[in-house]
Design an enzyme around this catalytic site. Structure first.
Site, mmCIF file in Angstrom:
data_model
loop_
_atom_site.group_PDB
_atom_site.id
_atom_site.type_symbol
_atom_site.label_atom_id
_atom_site.label_comp_id
_atom_site.label_asym_id
_atom_site.label_seq_id
_atom_site.Cartn_x
_atom_site.Cartn_y
_atom_site.Cartn_z
ATOM 1 N N LYS A 112 21.264 40.526 34.042
ATOM 2 C CA LYS A 112 21.351 39.511 35.085
ATOM 3 C C LYS A 112 20.494 39.888 36.298
ATOM 4 O O LYS A 112 20.010 39.013 37.011
ATOM 5 C CB LYS A 112 22.793 39.324 35.544
ATOM 6 C CG LYS A 112 23.799 38.981 34.461
ATOM 7 C CD LYS A 112 23.664 37.565 33.965
ATOM 8 C CE LYS A 112 24.835 37.157 33.071
ATOM 9 N NZ LYS A 112 24.969 37.959 31.832
HETATM 10 C C1 LIG Z 1 25.179 37.619 30.572
HETATM 11 C C2 LIG Z 1 25.043 38.635 29.500
HETATM 12 C C3 LIG Z 1 24.736 38.271 28.171
HETATM 13 C C4 LIG Z 1 24.591 36.832 27.744
HETATM 14 O O1 LIG Z 1 23.448 36.224 28.271
HETATM 15 P P1 LIG Z 1 23.322 34.630 28.281
HETATM 16 O O2 LIG Z 1 22.093 34.351 29.068
HETATM 17 O O3 LIG Z 1 24.560 34.131 28.969
HETATM 18 O O4 LIG Z 1 23.241 34.185 26.880
HETATM 19 C C5 LIG Z 1 24.573 39.278 27.240
HETATM 20 N N1 LIG Z 1 24.740 40.581 27.574
HETATM 21 C C6 LIG Z 1 25.047 40.959 28.834
HETATM 22 C C7 LIG Z 1 25.250 42.399 29.111
HETATM 23 C C8 LIG Z 1 25.200 40.021 29.841
HETATM 24 O O5 LIG Z 1 25.512 40.402 31.093
#
Ligand SMILES: *Cc1c(COP(=O)(O)O)cnc(C)c1O
Length: 468
Positions: A112
């Site tokens: 993120k």
């Molecule tokens: C948010 C997240 C995901 C999923 O990503 P999306 O964009 O919501 O599909 C996968 N792994 C981690 C560690 C995340 O923080």
């Protein structure tokens, strides 16, 4: 660059407009009116650029005239300056034609940060240009809240209030939020569930008077700028592996479909991508859709990869809009049916088209622990539970002879020490720059699941945002 809503009933906006708006007024998601196109020579010219420069070059077509290129370049340089790896998104080879791209070297050790670090700076810039302020409110069960707090801490034009369910986040995730001491950050621990937190946030947005008084804004996963800021790392991997003169494939551990959608966008912009593998845990709605056109929501079940514990992948709507040839009325009807019946009707032709590129894969918790252990034994590589699902997906659905497959590693293994210990027998330590996380003082307020109490707390922090 203009943006239109997937449901066709909201005004078109420019990049700055969709950045601040998040969701469109008609409930739809903003998408570019036309996809930027890069030819082979354009892609080749990007080879070898430092990651922040590559990110700026690939963000610019989405920003258009809204922000000048030299400013975008500076914001990207600043966004990635604090990352814990000089390559920002290093590629690690695991096997012949199998690579991992590590997206977890940002301040909160999860992918993120890749988009949020840029978003925080874009927000501040756009607000300054407009002479405005904003209050970000959001609910989190884990990675999004901490990435947002890191990105907005200390900014002078934005306050940020994040709600988390009291006692229900992991210690690392909570401390990454509650040990940030910047005066514009407030953490509210709600005595309730994550859903309660989300409902409180929705209720604040639905309160039109409160919303405009506080100038509420959101940075959740449907914000277009987050998708745009995730495109560059797919390009970085492809270019490093011979693109655009060689096809590559990606496997992505998926929750809200934002990360893998960015890979689709890179392909739509002209990168040669042979296949996208969507990795799911036991919450496997996307795997069921890709297997059998069964997009039906079931109750969310907890797993070892909590950021993928999702049954409604909000960003899927953007792909659906494309699969339906940008028919906004049909998209709106499908989304309404999904909300009403819990099952999304996707026409057979659109489903077949999705399946020519996307492949589903699911892995339960024992399988995830097994994959972590296998990787550790094979090469010493430590993959967190989310990344392990992605790597297993890459191995299970290869794209064909000689096509390099890149699995996205979305979290640092130290964020999930219990699962890592269970699988490998050792607990990975936090990187040196945050080794003292458990010694830092925490600051948060415990509040009841009550809209009035939460609104009062937001007012207390953000009152200075009221129009003067
Ligand atoms: C948010 C997240 C995901 C999923 O990503 P999306 O964009 O919501 O599909 C996968 N792994 C981690 C560690 C995340 O923080």
């Amino acid at each position: 660059m203009r943006y239109v809503s997937t449901r066709g009933q909201a005004p078109a906006r420019d990049f700055a407009g969709v950045l601040l708006a998040g969701l469109a007024e008609d409930g739809g998601l903003y998408v570019p009116e036309a996809w930027p196109q890069l030819g082979p020579a354009d892609w080749r010219a990007l080879r070898g650029l430092p990651y922040p420069a590559l990110a700026a070059r690939l963000l610019q077509p989405f920003i258009g005239a809204a922000i000048a290129p030299d400013i975008v370049a500076r914001l990207c340089a600043e966004a990635y300056a604090g990352f814990g790896h000089p390559a920002i998104v290093p590629l690690v080879q695991l096997e012949t034609n199998l690579f991992v791209q590590e997206l977890f070297h940002g301040p909160t050790l999860a992918f993120k940060d890749m988009a949020m670090a840029v978003l925080g700076r874009l927000f501040e810039h756009v607000l300054a240009e407009r002479g405005e302020r904003a209050t970000i409110v959001g609910a989190t069960s884990g990675d999004t809240g901490s990435a947002a707090i890191e990105a907005f801490a200390g900014r002078s034009l934005v306050d940020i209030v994040i709600l988390h369910p009291h006692g229900r986040t992991s210690d690392v995730q909570r401390r990454q939020m509650t040990t940030v001491t910047a005066p514009n950050v407030r953490n509210l621990a709600i005595t309730g569930s994550f859903d309660d937190c989300q409902d409180l946030v929705k209720a604040m947005f639905a309160d039109a008077a409160f919303r405009s008084e506080m100038r509420l804004s959101a940075v959740n996963s449907i914000n277009w700028a987050r998708i745009a800021a995730q495109v560059p790392y797919y390009a970085a991997a492809a270019l490093a592996l011979g693109g655009p003169d060689r096809e590559v494939a990606f496997a992505v551990p998926t929750g809200n479909f934002g990360n893998v959608l960015a890979a689709w966008v890179a392909r739509r912009m002209g990168l040669k991508v042979a296949r996208l593998v969507v990795g799911s845990n036991r919450n496997d709605i996307l795997a069921r859709f890709l297997e059998a056109n069964d997009m039906s929501a079931r109750p969310v079940e907890p797993s070892l990869s909590p950021s993928m514990d999702i049954q409604v992948s909000s960003n899927f709507e953007r792909l659906l809009f494309e699969l339906l040839d940008r028919d906004a009325a049909a998209t709106a009807a499908a989304m309404t049916a999904f909300r009403r019946d819990g099952k999304m009707p996707v026409p057979g032709a659109a489903w077949h088209r999705a399946r020519t590129l996307f492949h589903g894969f699911r892995l339960d918790d024992p399988g995830t622990l097994g994959e972590i252990a296998r990787l550790h034994a094979a090469s010493g590589y430590l993959a967190d539970p989310h990344s392990a699902v992605g790597i297993a997906a890459a191995r299970a659905r290869p794209a064909g002879h000689g096509v390099p497959m890149v699995a996205m590693a979305t979290a640092h293994p130290a964020k999930f020490p219990d699962a890592m210990e269970q699988a490998t027998g050792t607990r990975p330590g936090l990187p040196a720059r945050m080794a003292d996380l458990f010694e830092r003082a925490e600051r948060f307020d415990v509040l009841p699941n009550d809209l009035g109490a939460v609104q009062a707390a937001v007012r207390g922090l953000a009152g200075r945002n009221a129009p003067r």
